[in-house]
Design a protein around this motif. Structure first.
Motif, PDB file in Angstrom:
ATOM      1  N   HIS A 184      48.334  53.570  37.484  1.00  0.00           N
ATOM      2  CA  HIS A 184      47.473  53.329  36.321  1.00  0.00           C
ATOM      3  C   HIS A 184      47.491  51.863  35.897  1.00  0.00           C
ATOM      4  O   HIS A 184      46.443  51.280  35.589  1.00  0.00           O
ATOM      5  N   LYS A 185      48.671  51.238  35.897  1.00  0.00           N
ATOM      6  CA  LYS A 185      48.750  49.835  35.489  1.00  0.00           C
ATOM      7  C   LYS A 185      48.033  48.920  36.478  1.00  0.00           C
ATOM      8  O   LYS A 185      47.340  47.979  36.099  1.00  0.00           O
ATOM      9  N   LEU A 186      48.210  49.196  37.773  1.00  0.00           N
ATOM     10  CA  LEU A 186      47.537  48.389  38.779  1.00  0.00           C
ATOM     11  C   LEU A 186      46.034  48.547  38.669  1.00  0.00           C
ATOM     12  O   LEU A 186      45.290  47.563  38.723  1.00  0.00           O
ATOM     13  N   ALA A 187      45.568  49.764  38.501  1.00  0.00           N
ATOM     14  CA  ALA A 187      44.134  50.003  38.376  1.00  0.00           C
ATOM     15  C   ALA A 187      43.554  49.274  37.166  1.00  0.00           C
ATOM     16  O   ALA A 187      42.495  48.648  37.245  1.00  0.00           O
ATOM     17  N   ALA A 188      44.273  49.334  36.049  1.00  0.00           N
ATOM     18  CA  ALA A 188      43.788  48.674  34.832  1.00  0.00           C
ATOM     19  C   ALA A 188      43.751  47.162  34.999  1.00  0.00           C
ATOM     20  O   ALA A 188      42.799  46.492  34.585  1.00  0.00           O
ATOM     21  N   PHE A 189      44.786  46.599  35.633  1.00  0.00           N
ATOM     22  CA  PHE A 189      44.870  45.147  35.776  1.00  0.00           C
ATOM     23  C   PHE A 189      43.784  44.610  36.703  1.00  0.00           C
ATOM     24  O   PHE A 189      43.130  43.617  36.408  1.00  0.00           O
ATOM     25  N   ILE A 190      43.600  45.272  37.830  1.00  0.00           N
ATOM     26  CA  ILE A 190      42.548  44.834  38.750  1.00  0.00           C
ATOM     27  C   ILE A 190      41.169  45.053  38.128  1.00  0.00           C
ATOM     28  O   ILE A 190      40.250  44.267  38.340  1.00  0.00           O
ATOM     29  N   GLY A 191      41.055  46.100  37.332  1.00  0.00           N
ATOM     30  CA  GLY A 191      39.765  46.422  36.717  1.00  0.00           C
ATOM     31  C   GLY A 191      39.259  45.361  35.764  1.00  0.00           C
ATOM     32  O   GLY A 191      38.045  45.281  35.505  1.00  0.00           O
ATOM     33  N   ILE A 192      40.142  44.495  35.243  1.00  0.00           N
ATOM     34  CA  ILE A 192      39.688  43.449  34.317  1.00  0.00           C
ATOM     35  C   ILE A 192      39.350  42.152  35.056  1.00  0.00           C
ATOM     36  O   ILE A 192      39.123  41.123  34.437  1.00  0.00           O
ATOM     37  N   GLY A 193      39.309  42.211  36.373  1.00  0.00           N
ATOM     38  CA  GLY A 193      38.851  41.060  37.156  1.00  0.00           C
ATOM     39  C   GLY A 193      39.930  40.107  37.600  1.00  0.00           C
ATOM     40  O   GLY A 193      39.629  38.991  38.035  1.00  0.00           O
ATOM     41  N   SER A 194      41.205  40.514  37.547  1.00  0.00           N
ATOM     42  CA  SER A 194      42.293  39.605  37.902  1.00  0.00           C
ATOM     43  C   SER A 194      42.353  39.313  39.395  1.00  0.00           C
ATOM     44  O   SER A 194      43.026  38.375  39.810  1.00  0.00           O
ATOM     45  N   ALA A 195      41.689  40.133  40.207  1.00  0.00           N
ATOM     46  CA  ALA A 195      41.714  39.930  41.660  1.00  0.00           C
ATOM     47  C   ALA A 195      40.305  39.741  42.207  1.00  0.00           C
ATOM     48  O   ALA A 195      40.008  40.119  43.338  1.00  0.00           O
ATOM     49  N   ALA A 196      39.466  39.116  41.423  1.00  0.00           N
ATOM     50  CA  ALA A 196      38.047  39.030  41.767  1.00  0.00           C
ATOM     51  C   ALA A 196      37.776  38.196  43.015  1.00  0.00           C
ATOM     52  O   ALA A 196      36.712  38.316  43.631  1.00  0.00           O
ATOM     53  N   ASN A 197      38.733  37.334  43.423  1.00  0.00           N
ATOM     54  CA  ASN A 197      38.512  36.463  44.582  1.00  0.00           C
ATOM     55  C   ASN A 197      39.023  37.049  45.893  1.00  0.00           C
ATOM     56  O   ASN A 197      38.873  36.420  46.942  1.00  0.00           O
ATOM     57  N   LEU A 198      39.642  38.226  45.850  1.00  0.00           N
ATOM     58  CA  LEU A 198      40.196  38.807  47.064  1.00  0.00           C
ATOM     59  C   LEU A 198      39.125  39.062  48.115  1.00  0.00           C
ATOM     60  O   LEU A 198      38.088  39.667  47.830  1.00  0.00           O
ATOM     61  N   ARG A 199      39.413  38.602  49.342  1.00  0.00           N
ATOM     62  CA  ARG A 199      38.527  38.869  50.476  1.00  0.00           C
ATOM     63  C   ARG A 199      39.206  39.742  51.526  1.00  0.00           C
ATOM     64  O   ARG A 199      38.540  40.455  52.258  1.00  0.00           O
ATOM     65  N   PHE A 200      40.551  39.667  51.619  1.00  0.00           N
ATOM     66  CA  PHE A 200      41.304  40.454  52.581  1.00  0.00           C
ATOM     67  C   PHE A 200      42.453  41.142  51.848  1.00  0.00           C
ATOM     68  O   PHE A 200      43.260  40.469  51.204  1.00  0.00           O
ATOM     69  N   LEU A 201      42.528  42.454  51.958  1.00  0.00           N
ATOM     70  CA  LEU A 201      43.542  43.213  51.232  1.00  0.00           C
ATOM     71  C   LEU A 201      44.166  44.243  52.167  1.00  0.00           C
ATOM     72  O   LEU A 201      43.466  45.058  52.774  1.00  0.00           O
TER      73      LEU A 201
END
Length: 402
Positions: free
Chosen positions: A266-283
């Motif tokens: 839940h915490k990871l989903a919420a954090f990424i959901g606010i755009g903190s990883a918007a530049n990721l191209r490879f995951l």
């Protein structure tokens, strides 16, 4: 003319030139150096160096890169080079006077004492690889750091270093851009803090198998950090959030993340959901057992630039997860789904209906809910998409091009 005849002809021509001109009398070394630099093939350059000792000195002094063994990134390398401190001495540096890049990967016999020539000859080094040099400790790393102030790329994978050595390195080498600490099992968050505070130009960091790091000192990491390899680490939700806090990550490998003590979903989903990883191209989330639909939905929405995504062995992804990938991952080109046992015909068709740029899917041959008819229908939708057999590991296929 065969290559041997060509080689002999070039060697004889250079020898004749040497005798007729009078190498030591008619032209200074810098003139011969200019001539050498005009030679545009390795064959010609080798012929030049074999003609006489003076030409060999000029040839040697032109080298800026020297490599023994291989590096940790060369996964197919099984070579262990028997170079010890006696062989690796200042005579080598006297011959190759312009070295900027030196690789001693898998030179297992090198000890701290073998690095002492750096004191006199390391001032020009920009890149140094000591992968699998297990006898190199903080003593050797301190010697390197104090002698090579221009270092920007250093690989210490498998070395016996600690946080103290890493702290000295980051304080003395202010231009570090690429640091490989994979399998340096004594490195903790204190060492990462030194990197955070002192290496503000860092672009790439590898802490694979640094199991004592939990990610708590990544907060405020320089936004220049674009690539993080962190397979087999033990980050909690706070650690993951701090890792993403810099905002500049484009490549992130969290495969085989140990999360037995944490509930990251839940915490990871919420954090990424606010755009903190918007530049990721490879995951890479291979074998991350906490990954479920809520995490997939958050990443799909929050990482619109994703081009390659490894979800191998993520067993908890259901239909809503696959549908979100199809709906939101419009830049996705490569997807790994080997061992995703919840993937069914409906989920595969959801990927086919979306993901406009999808070109390759890596799958395993058995264990899926995908039927033969489902595969045929997907191929009808996406006839240009190649389906390849998944080979499970922690690498993303484009890492070499990142």
């Amino acid at each position: 003319m065969n290559s041997l005849s060509s080689f002999k002809k070039k060697k004889n021509s250079l020898s004749l030139l040497h005798r007729n001109v009078g190498f030591n009398k008619q032209l200074p070394d810098d003139s011969w150096d200019l001539i050498f630099k005009k030679l545009d093939s390795n064959v010609d350059r080798n012929s030049f160096g074999l003609t006489c000792h003076s030409f060999l000195d000029i040839q040697s002094s032109s080298y800026k890169s020297l490599k023994f063994g291989c590096s940790a990134r060369e996964s197919n390398c099984s070579i262990h080079v028997n170079i010890n401190d006696f062989v690796f001495n200042e005579h080598l540096f006297k011959r190759f006077t312009q070295l900027e890049s030196l690789s001693l990967g898998t030179c297992l016999s090198i000890k701290d004492s073998g690095l002492t020539p750096f004191v006199k000859y390391g001032s020009k080094l920009v890149s140094l690889k000591l992968d699998s040099c297990h006898n190199v400790t903080d003593i050797g790393l301190t010697l390197v750091a104090s002698s090579c102030p221009l270092l920007s790329n250093i690989s210490l994978a498998g070395c016996s270093i600690t946080d103290n050595g890493l702290d000295i390195l980051t304080k003395l080498c202010k231009s570090l851009k690429e640091v490989n600490l994979a399998w340096c099992t004594n490195i903790t968050d204190c060492g990462i803090l030194s990197l955070n505070q002192n290496s503000r130009q860092l672009k790439s960091l590898n802490i694979t198998c640094c199991c004592k790091t939990v990610g708590l000192t990544f907060q405020g990491f320089s936004p220049t950090l674009a690539c993080l390899e962190a397979a087999y680490c033990a980050f909690g939700s706070t650690g993951i959030n701090e890792i993403l806090s810099g905002g500049g990550l484009e490549y992130l490998n969290l495969s085989y993340l140990s999360c037995s003590k944490f509930d990251l979903r839940h915490k990871l989903a919420a954090f990424i959901g606010i755009g903190s990883a918007a530049n990721l191209r490879f995951l890479n989330l291979c074998m991350c057992l906490f990954v479920e639909d809520s995490v997939i939905i958050a990443i799909s929405k929050g990482c619109p630039l994703l081009q390659e995504w490894n979800l191998s062995c993520c067993h908890m992804i259901g239909i809503s997860g696959w549908e979100s990938i199809g709906s939101y991952c419009q830049n996705l080109e490569i997807l790994h789904v080997g061992g995703c046992f919840q993937l069914c015909d409906r989920g595969l068709l959801a990927l086919g209906n979306g993901c406009k740029r999808l070109s390759v899917i890596y799958m395993t041959n058995d264990g899926f809910k995908v039927t033969t008819s489902g595969l045929h229908l997907f191929k009808f939708q996406k006839e240009d998409v190649e389906i390849k057999e998944e080979i499970l590991d922690t690498n993303i296929s484009r890492m070499s091009n990142f």
